[in-house]
Design a protein around this motif. Structure first.
Motif, PDB file in Angstrom:
ATOM      1  N   SER A  33      -3.528  16.771  -8.510  1.00 53.66           N
ATOM      2  CA  SER A  33      -3.812  18.075  -7.905  1.00 53.66           C
ATOM      3  C   SER A  33      -4.716  18.949  -8.765  1.00 53.66           C
ATOM      4  O   SER A  33      -5.042  20.070  -8.376  1.00 53.66           O
ATOM      5  N   SER A  34      -5.072  18.479  -9.949  1.00 53.76           N
ATOM      6  CA  SER A  34      -5.952  19.243 -10.833  1.00 53.76           C
ATOM      7  C   SER A  34      -6.688  18.215 -11.695  1.00 53.76           C
ATOM      8  O   SER A  34      -6.062  17.267 -12.188  1.00 53.76           O
ATOM      9  N   ASN A  35      -8.010  18.386 -11.854  1.00 57.84           N
ATOM     10  CA  ASN A  35      -8.801  17.307 -12.460  1.00 57.84           C
ATOM     11  C   ASN A  35      -8.325  16.850 -13.829  1.00 57.84           C
ATOM     12  O   ASN A  35      -8.425  15.682 -14.160  1.00 57.84           O
ATOM     13  N   ILE A  36      -7.820  17.776 -14.641  1.00 62.76           N
ATOM     14  CA  ILE A  36      -7.421  17.383 -16.002  1.00 62.76           C
ATOM     15  C   ILE A  36      -6.365  16.274 -15.964  1.00 62.76           C
ATOM     16  O   ILE A  36      -6.300  15.438 -16.864  1.00 62.76           O
ATOM     17  N   LYS A  37      -5.584  16.250 -14.892  1.00 55.62           N
ATOM     18  CA  LYS A  37      -4.509  15.242 -14.824  1.00 55.62           C
ATOM     19  C   LYS A  37      -5.056  13.825 -14.660  1.00 55.62           C
ATOM     20  O   LYS A  37      -4.369  12.848 -14.936  1.00 55.62           O
ATOM     21  N   MET A  38      -6.309  13.715 -14.210  1.00 55.87           N
ATOM     22  CA  MET A  38      -6.910  12.378 -14.049  1.00 55.87           C
ATOM     23  C   MET A  38      -7.167  11.721 -15.402  1.00 55.87           C
ATOM     24  O   MET A  38      -7.413  10.536 -15.482  1.00 55.87           O
ATOM     25  N   GLU A  39      -7.168  12.542 -16.471  1.00 59.57           N
ATOM     26  CA  GLU A  39      -7.521  11.986 -17.784  1.00 59.57           C
ATOM     27  C   GLU A  39      -6.362  11.283 -18.477  1.00 59.57           C
ATOM     28  O   GLU A  39      -6.548  10.654 -19.506  1.00 59.57           O
ATOM     29  N   GLU A  40      -5.158  11.421 -17.936  1.00 62.23           N
ATOM     30  CA  GLU A  40      -4.007  10.816 -18.609  1.00 62.23           C
ATOM     31  C   GLU A  40      -4.083   9.291 -18.557  1.00 62.23           C
ATOM     32  O   GLU A  40      -4.449   8.706 -17.541  1.00 62.23           O
ATOM     33  N   ARG A  41      -3.772   8.628 -19.679  1.00 64.00           N
ATOM     34  CA  ARG A  41      -3.793   7.174 -19.769  1.00 64.00           C
ATOM     35  C   ARG A  41      -2.395   6.662 -20.107  1.00 64.00           C
ATOM     36  O   ARG A  41      -1.697   7.327 -20.863  1.00 64.00           O
ATOM     37  N   PRO A  42      -1.968   5.528 -19.538  1.00 64.06           N
ATOM     38  CA  PRO A  42      -2.771   4.600 -18.735  1.00 64.06           C
ATOM     39  C   PRO A  42      -3.032   5.091 -17.311  1.00 64.06           C
ATOM     40  O   PRO A  42      -3.916   4.576 -16.641  1.00 64.06           O
ATOM     41  N   HIS A  43      -2.259   6.063 -16.825  1.00 67.80           N
ATOM     42  CA  HIS A  43      -2.466   6.622 -15.483  1.00 67.80           C
ATOM     43  C   HIS A  43      -1.717   7.950 -15.441  1.00 67.80           C
ATOM     44  O   HIS A  43      -0.824   8.197 -16.263  1.00 67.80           O
ATOM     45  N   PRO A  44      -2.039   8.829 -14.472  1.00 69.47           N
ATOM     46  CA  PRO A  44      -1.287  10.082 -14.376  1.00 69.47           C
ATOM     47  C   PRO A  44       0.200   9.810 -14.172  1.00 69.47           C
ATOM     48  O   PRO A  44       0.569   8.900 -13.427  1.00 69.47           O
ATOM     49  N   MET A  45       1.022  10.581 -14.850  1.00 66.30           N
ATOM     50  CA  MET A  45       2.469  10.356 -14.795  1.00 66.30           C
ATOM     51  C   MET A  45       3.105  11.205 -13.698  1.00 66.30           C
ATOM     52  O   MET A  45       2.632  12.305 -13.391  1.00 66.30           O
ATOM     53  N   PHE A  46       4.187  10.704 -13.149  1.00 65.18           N
ATOM     54  CA  PHE A  46       4.952  11.439 -12.128  1.00 65.18           C
ATOM     55  C   PHE A  46       6.335  11.753 -12.701  1.00 65.18           C
ATOM     56  O   PHE A  46       7.013  10.858 -13.207  1.00 65.18           O
ATOM     57  N   SER A 394      -7.578   9.662 -27.397  1.00 61.40           N
ATOM     58  CA  SER A 394      -7.120   9.234 -26.083  1.00 61.40           C
ATOM     59  C   SER A 394      -6.195   8.010 -26.207  1.00 61.40           C
ATOM     60  O   SER A 394      -5.146   7.929 -25.567  1.00 61.40           O
ATOM     61  N   GLN A 395      -6.577   7.069 -27.108  1.00 53.70           N
ATOM     62  CA  GLN A 395      -5.712   5.894 -27.334  1.00 53.70           C
ATOM     63  C   GLN A 395      -4.388   6.327 -27.973  1.00 53.70           C
ATOM     64  O   GLN A 395      -3.308   5.838 -27.635  1.00 53.70           O
ATOM     65  N   PHE A 396      -4.504   7.265 -28.888  1.00 53.70           N
ATOM     66  CA  PHE A 396      -3.326   7.769 -29.594  1.00 53.70           C
ATOM     67  C   PHE A 396      -2.357   8.431 -28.598  1.00 53.70           C
ATOM     68  O   PHE A 396      -1.148   8.190 -28.641  1.00 53.70           O
ATOM     69  N   ALA A 397      -2.921   9.252 -27.680  1.00 52.87           N
ATOM     70  CA  ALA A 397      -2.078   9.946 -26.698  1.00 52.87           C
ATOM     71  C   ALA A 397      -1.343   8.936 -25.822  1.00 52.87           C
ATOM     72  O   ALA A 397      -0.152   9.101 -25.520  1.00 52.87           O
ATOM     73  N   ALA A 398      -2.045   7.869 -25.420  1.00 55.57           N
ATOM     74  CA  ALA A 398      -1.400   6.836 -24.594  1.00 55.57           C
ATOM     75  C   ALA A 398      -0.302   6.130 -25.398  1.00 55.57           C
ATOM     76  O   ALA A 398       0.782   5.838 -24.875  1.00 55.57           O
ATOM     77  N   ALA A 399      -0.577   5.885 -26.689  1.00 59.41           N
ATOM     78  CA  ALA A 399       0.429   5.213 -27.531  1.00 59.41           C
ATOM     79  C   ALA A 399       1.628   6.137 -27.766  1.00 59.41           C
ATOM     80  O   ALA A 399       2.777   5.684 -27.812  1.00 59.41           O
ATOM     81  N   LEU A 400       1.377   7.447 -27.877  1.00 57.75           N
ATOM     82  CA  LEU A 400       2.491   8.390 -28.025  1.00 57.75           C
ATOM     83  C   LEU A 400       3.388   8.346 -26.789  1.00 57.75           C
ATOM     84  O   LEU A 400       4.613   8.364 -26.902  1.00 57.75           O
ATOM     85  N   LEU A 401       2.751   8.312 -25.635  1.00 57.39           N
ATOM     86  CA  LEU A 401       3.508   8.275 -24.381  1.00 57.39           C
ATOM     87  C   LEU A 401       4.434   7.049 -24.367  1.00 57.39           C
ATOM     88  O   LEU A 401       5.607   7.138 -24.002  1.00 57.39           O
TER      89      LEU A 401
END
Ligand code: PLP
Length: 455
Positions: A33-46, A394-401
């Motif tokens: 619902s907001s473009n910034i959310k498209m940047e989440e990796r590996p995919h936007p979370m619900f 970006s890789q780090f953020a995905a690994a943190l998740l």
């Protein structure tokens, strides 16, 4: 995927979130619902639930949350006082289409807390309230243009989305950022590098008769949580006064986050107008524009039109009142806590990175801060910030998740009053594990222009 729940850490799958995202993509562009959310990796979370410092996704995973509703959650998710205020207000009706006393009480509170506010008007989002501030400034000065700074984000509306994510070029050409933006949106925008008083002085000298306002984030949160260099805000204030130009602080992030009176109270420089949103109601949508009486009273005189179906609705006002009341307790204790927790986390990230030999720069006042992987030792403007590759982060953020910690993809971290020292210690353990994926190769080339700001 890791699960962090009541101390346990275990492997679970993320398939429901991914399935929902795939389903969402056929009905929501980008599945979000907001473009910034498209940047989440590996995919936007619900997510299905949020409480205190924790987010819970639809696969049953719990995360220590540092996205904090893009900075809007300040007390912690579902804070009991705010929930009680919301429930009480909801039971009395959502929108009267008329005035109610809470609007007056909240306005009186804002006047007492925020140095520049003598009068205030409510909106629902930051973007709208910034648009109102620009209109007020144009009406007051009778001039068409405003000066803005590269790397600052002021919302997604046409004129506000000019040169937010582009570094300034030699000719300081304002640039449109989205297809469909009216081509004249840039006509009345002048763009300058921030934290450079001489550049601002030159621009004002060349254009002062046309300039209604200088619009800035008093701490450049969107472009990298960069503090103003010593004397910069004072100089900007002085230049605006000299040229009859209004100084507008966009405190949508800093407001109620760095100090109860905003960055203007923390840093001791008072603008003519200021805009607040996000943390004002602990995640509930309400914003406001406020400032000097004679500027705001143009609305009362009917010169300036300002409206909104949901402005001042009882739910937003009740949640804002409860949030401000909590933040006001014990003489600023909330801000000592936010700063202490934020700084402990900043230091923990630095130490974890040093132990792994990963070059990191962590900057900011504490309640909000930014993390880059770079050899650069300090960043004071967007032109440097944008040259640092975001790919390792970006890789780090995905690994943190995957290790039970959720952050915004760009690099900005927020904390709340619900984060504990134990949360921070666990986060630092997750940081150590996530750092395994980070490879830094110098400052890097000028980057892909990231939609690094805004939500
Ligand atoms: N101003 C700043 C500094 C922001 O960070 C944002 C959003 O992130 C906005 C304005 C726009 O606010 P909203 O997203 O509520 O429209």
């Amino acid at each position: 995927m890791r699960k962090v729940n009541q101390g346990a850490i275990m492997q679970v799958s993320a398939s429901s979130s991914e399935r929902l995202w795939n389903r969402a993509r056929s009905v929501l562009p980008g599945g979000v619902s907001s473009n910034i959310k498209m940047e989440e990796r590996p995919h936007p979370m619900f997510f299905i639930h949020a409480e205190g410092s924790r987010l819970f996704d639809c696969d049953g995973n719990a995360y220590i949350d540092y996205s904090c509703g893009y900075g809007s959650v300040i007390l912690g998710h579902g804070h009991p006082s705010v929930v009680a205020a919301l429930q009480g207000a909801a039971a009395r009706g959502f929108n009267y289409g008329g005035q109610h006393e809470g609007e007056v009480i909240l306005a009186e509170k804002l006047v007492s807390l925020v140095p520049c506010i003598e009068m205030v008007r409510y909106n629902s989002t930051g973007s709208e309230a910034v648009a109102a501030a620009i209109r007020l400034a144009r009406a007051y000065t009778g001039r068409p243009k405003f000066i803005r700074f590269s790397g600052h984000y002021h919302g997604w509306l046409d004129e506000q989305l000019v040169s937010a994510h582009f570094p300034v070029d030699e000719k300081a050409t304002p640039r449109l950022e989205s297809a469909g933006q009216c081509s004249s949106s840039a006509d009345n925008v002048l763009v300058a590098p921030w934290n450079d008083a001489s550049a601002l002085e030159c621009l004002l000298e060349a254009h002062s008769r046309e300039v209604a306002a200088v619009l800035m984030e008093p701490i450049m949160c969107n472009g990298g949580v960069i503090m103003p260099v010593e004397g910069y805000l004072e100089r900007a204030r002085e230049l605006c006064t000299r040229h009859g130009v209004l100084l507008i602080f966009d405190e949508v992030i800093t407001g109620f986050r760095v100090h109860l009176g905003g960055a203007q109270a923390l840093l001791g420089v008072t603008p003519d107008l200021a805009v607040f949103g996000k943390a004002m109601a602990n995640g509930f949508p309400i914003s406001c524009v406020g400032g000097r009486r004679e500027i705001m009273n143009q609305i009362a005189a009917g010169r300036v039109f300002h409206a909104g179906t949901f402005n001042g609705n009882p739910l937003g006002v009740a949640t804002a009142l409860a949030t401000v009341e909590e933040l006001s307790r014990d003489n600023g204790a909330a801000y000592q806590l936010l700063t202490a927790i934020g700084r402990r986390l900043m230091q923990g990230i630095r130490e974890a990175a040093a132990a792994k030999g990963v070059p990191v720069l962590v900057q900011g006042p504490g309640p909000v801060f930014y993390t880059w992987f770079t050899q650069v030792e300090s960043i004071w403007n967007y032109e440097i910030s944008v040259r640092i590759s975001r790919a390792p982060y970006s890789q780090f953020a995905a690994a943190l998740l995957a290790n039970g910690v959720r952050v915004i993809p760009g690099g900005r971290w927020y904390v709340t009053c619900s984060h504990t020292e134990e949360d921070v210690d666990r986060t630092c353990e997750a940081v150590e594990r996530a750092l395994e994926v980070v490879r830094v190769t110098g400052i890097g080339p000028v980057l892909e222009v990231v939609s690094g700001g805004g939500s």
